[in-house]
Design a protein around this motif. Structure first.
Motif, PDB file in Angstrom:
ATOM      1  N   UNK A 120       0.689  -1.176  -0.166  1.00  0.00           N
ATOM      2  CA  UNK A 120      -0.085   0.058   0.006  1.00  0.00           C
ATOM      3  C   UNK A 120       0.746   1.287   0.060  1.00  0.00           C
ATOM      4  N   UNK A 121       0.357   2.302   0.223  1.00  0.00           N
ATOM      5  CA  UNK A 121       0.832   3.553   0.536  1.00  0.00           C
ATOM      6  C   UNK A 121       0.363   4.672   1.504  1.00  0.00           C
ATOM      7  N   UNK A 122       1.127   5.480   1.901  1.00  0.00           N
ATOM      8  CA  UNK A 122       0.850   6.620   2.749  1.00  0.00           C
ATOM      9  C   UNK A 122       1.235   7.964   2.048  1.00  0.00           C
ATOM     10  N   UNK A 123       0.228   8.788   2.297  1.00  0.00           N
ATOM     11  CA  UNK A 123       0.516  10.256   1.832  1.00  0.00           C
ATOM     12  C   UNK A 123       0.696  11.178   2.855  1.00  0.00           C
ATOM     13  N   UNK A 124       0.892  12.464   2.802  1.00  0.00           N
ATOM     14  CA  UNK A 124       1.269  13.378   3.576  1.00  0.00           C
ATOM     15  C   UNK A 124       0.116  14.145   3.912  1.00  0.00           C
ATOM     16  N   UNK A 125      -1.008  14.006   3.225  1.00  0.00           N
ATOM     17  CA  UNK A 125      -2.432  14.514   3.237  1.00  0.00           C
ATOM     18  C   UNK A 125      -3.538  13.575   2.764  1.00  0.00           C
ATOM     19  N   UNK A 126      -4.344  13.636   3.540  1.00  0.00           N
ATOM     20  CA  UNK A 126      -5.458  12.353   3.200  1.00  0.00           C
ATOM     21  C   UNK A 126      -6.110  12.578   1.804  1.00  0.00           C
ATOM     22  N   UNK A 127      -6.298  11.323   1.142  1.00  0.00           N
ATOM     23  CA  UNK A 127      -6.876  11.310  -0.157  1.00  0.00           C
ATOM     24  C   UNK A 127      -8.150  10.456  -0.308  1.00  0.00           C
ATOM     25  N   UNK A 128      -8.917  10.891  -1.093  1.00  0.00           N
ATOM     26  CA  UNK A 128     -10.224  10.062  -1.375  1.00  0.00           C
ATOM     27  C   UNK A 128     -10.045   9.099  -2.381  1.00  0.00           C
ATOM     28  N   UNK A 129     -10.185   7.871  -1.719  1.00  0.00           N
ATOM     29  CA  UNK A 129      -9.781   6.545  -2.541  1.00  0.00           C
ATOM     30  C   UNK A 129     -11.004   5.656  -2.831  1.00  0.00           C
ATOM     31  N   UNK A 151      -8.975  -4.812   1.445  1.00  0.00           N
ATOM     32  CA  UNK A 151      -8.475  -3.503   1.439  1.00  0.00           C
ATOM     33  C   UNK A 151      -8.581  -2.702   2.646  1.00  0.00           C
ATOM     34  N   UNK A 152      -7.851  -2.382   3.116  1.00  0.00           N
ATOM     35  CA  UNK A 152      -7.941  -1.504   4.479  1.00  0.00           C
ATOM     36  C   UNK A 152      -7.685  -0.109   4.247  1.00  0.00           C
ATOM     37  N   UNK A 153      -7.606   0.826   5.212  1.00  0.00           N
ATOM     38  CA  UNK A 153      -7.481   2.082   5.403  1.00  0.00           C
ATOM     39  C   UNK A 153      -7.177   2.455   6.842  1.00  0.00           C
ATOM     40  N   UNK A 154      -6.404   3.497   6.836  1.00  0.00           N
ATOM     41  CA  UNK A 154      -6.008   3.805   8.246  1.00  0.00           C
ATOM     42  C   UNK A 154      -6.943   4.976   8.929  1.00  0.00           C
ATOM     43  N   UNK A 155      -7.472   5.096   9.950  1.00  0.00           N
ATOM     44  CA  UNK A 155      -8.462   5.965  10.283  1.00  0.00           C
ATOM     45  C   UNK A 155      -7.667   7.061  10.998  1.00  0.00           C
ATOM     46  N   UNK A 197      -5.149   8.817   4.774  1.00  0.00           N
ATOM     47  CA  UNK A 197      -3.873   9.037   4.657  1.00  0.00           C
ATOM     48  C   UNK A 197      -2.884   8.016   4.239  1.00  0.00           C
ATOM     49  N   UNK A 198      -3.680   6.746   4.436  1.00  0.00           N
ATOM     50  CA  UNK A 198      -2.940   5.511   3.936  1.00  0.00           C
ATOM     51  C   UNK A 198      -3.863   4.414   3.891  1.00  0.00           C
ATOM     52  N   UNK A 199      -3.539   3.617   2.710  1.00  0.00           N
ATOM     53  CA  UNK A 199      -4.503   2.665   2.351  1.00  0.00           C
ATOM     54  C   UNK A 199      -3.472   1.357   1.997  1.00  0.00           C
ATOM     55  N   UNK A 200      -4.169   0.070   2.025  1.00  0.00           N
ATOM     56  CA  UNK A 200      -3.427  -1.214   1.644  1.00  0.00           C
ATOM     57  C   UNK A 200      -4.322  -2.323   1.277  1.00  0.00           C
ATOM     58  N   UNK A 201      -3.917  -3.019   0.335  1.00  0.00           N
ATOM     59  CA  UNK A 201      -4.483  -4.391   0.479  1.00  0.00           C
ATOM     60  C   UNK A 201      -3.733  -5.247   1.023  1.00  0.00           C
ATOM     61  N   UNK A 202      -4.438  -6.434   1.656  1.00  0.00           N
ATOM     62  CA  UNK A 202      -3.934  -7.279   2.403  1.00  0.00           C
ATOM     63  C   UNK A 202      -4.587  -8.528   2.287  1.00  0.00           C
TER      64      UNK A 202
END
Length: 246
Positions: A120-129, A151-155, A197-202
């Protein structure tokens, strides 16, 4: 009804689509005898890929243990392999030399039973995915596939949460049969949009009985080897009508 920006003329579909979404169309062909065949297909229009702008690549195995990998009975050309996930996961290249990453780590015990892999990825600013597109690399006879995928996102509290209403298209090949796991397939993972600000597939890795030759203890032996293969992971905003991918 074609996506805005596309046209169909003299048997050719051309143009640049402008609006993301899933567009269902029917293609019809007719031969000189008048016999007609029809096929319904989905045209999937994506927006801008958000992966190149990410500040960090996330992976449980960031670098392949090449000694461990090369101790396996490999079935594809070694020229395909990449050693670092960060070198291939968002370079825009899906095929060819140096584009297949294997999540083979250095811990012997980690690969002898099923394990969980994530990318997955992490951004400096939150993204709408609302869409991840996962492109596999080459598969080996003894491993390289996921048996499950989410798929998971970090809250806002830093906790990983599963997305809602996930659709995976095409479905993952079921089971551990080694010869129904195709090379270089693109999987769409679409879901209800999230802002994070972060999302991943797992998911859980697959594998079958396999033998190594004289590594690491100079003895041949049979064991289970679990890892996954990836060549690209791209990230996009919401995908309207994604439910029709089911």
């Amino acid at each position: 009804s074609l996506p805005e920006g596309l046209r169909f003329s003299d048997g050719n579909l051309s143009g640049v689509a402008t609006e993301p979404g899933v567009y269902s169309i029917t293609v019809s062909v007719q031969d000189q005898t008048g016999q007609t065949l029809k096929q319904s297909i989905n045209l999937i229009v994506r927006g801008e890929n958000l992966a190149p702008a990410a500040a960090k690549v996330l992976a449980n195995v960031p670098e392949t243990d090449t000694a461990r990998r090369d101790g396996l009975w490999l079935t594809v050309p070694q020229s395909l392999y990449a050693e670092r996930i960060a070198d291939v996961i968002r370079d825009g290249k899906r095929l060819g030399d140096g584009q297949t990453f294997y999540s083979i780590g250095g811990d012997l015990n980690a690969d002898t039973s099923s394990k969980t892999d994530f990318y997955g990825y992490e951004w400096e600013q939150a993204q709408t995915v609302g869409l991840l597109v996962f492109h596999t690399g080459a598969m080996e006879e003894m491993g390289g596939w996921f048996t499950s995928l989410n798929v998971e996102y970090r809250d806002g509290q830093g906790e990983w949460k599963p997305v809602e209403n996930l659709v995976i298209s095409p479905p993952l090949p079921p089971g551990e049969e080694r010869f129904n796991k195709p090379h270089f397939v693109e999987y769409f993972l679409a879901f209800e949009p999230v802002k994070a600000s972060a999302i991943r597939m797992i998911g859980e890795t697959g594998g079958v009985d396999h033998w190594t030759h004289k590594w690491p203890d100079s003895k041949d032996r049979v064991y289970l080897s679990h890892f996954t293969s990836i060549s690209e992971l791209s990230v996009y905003g919401p995908l309207p009508e994604y439910e029709s991918l089911n």
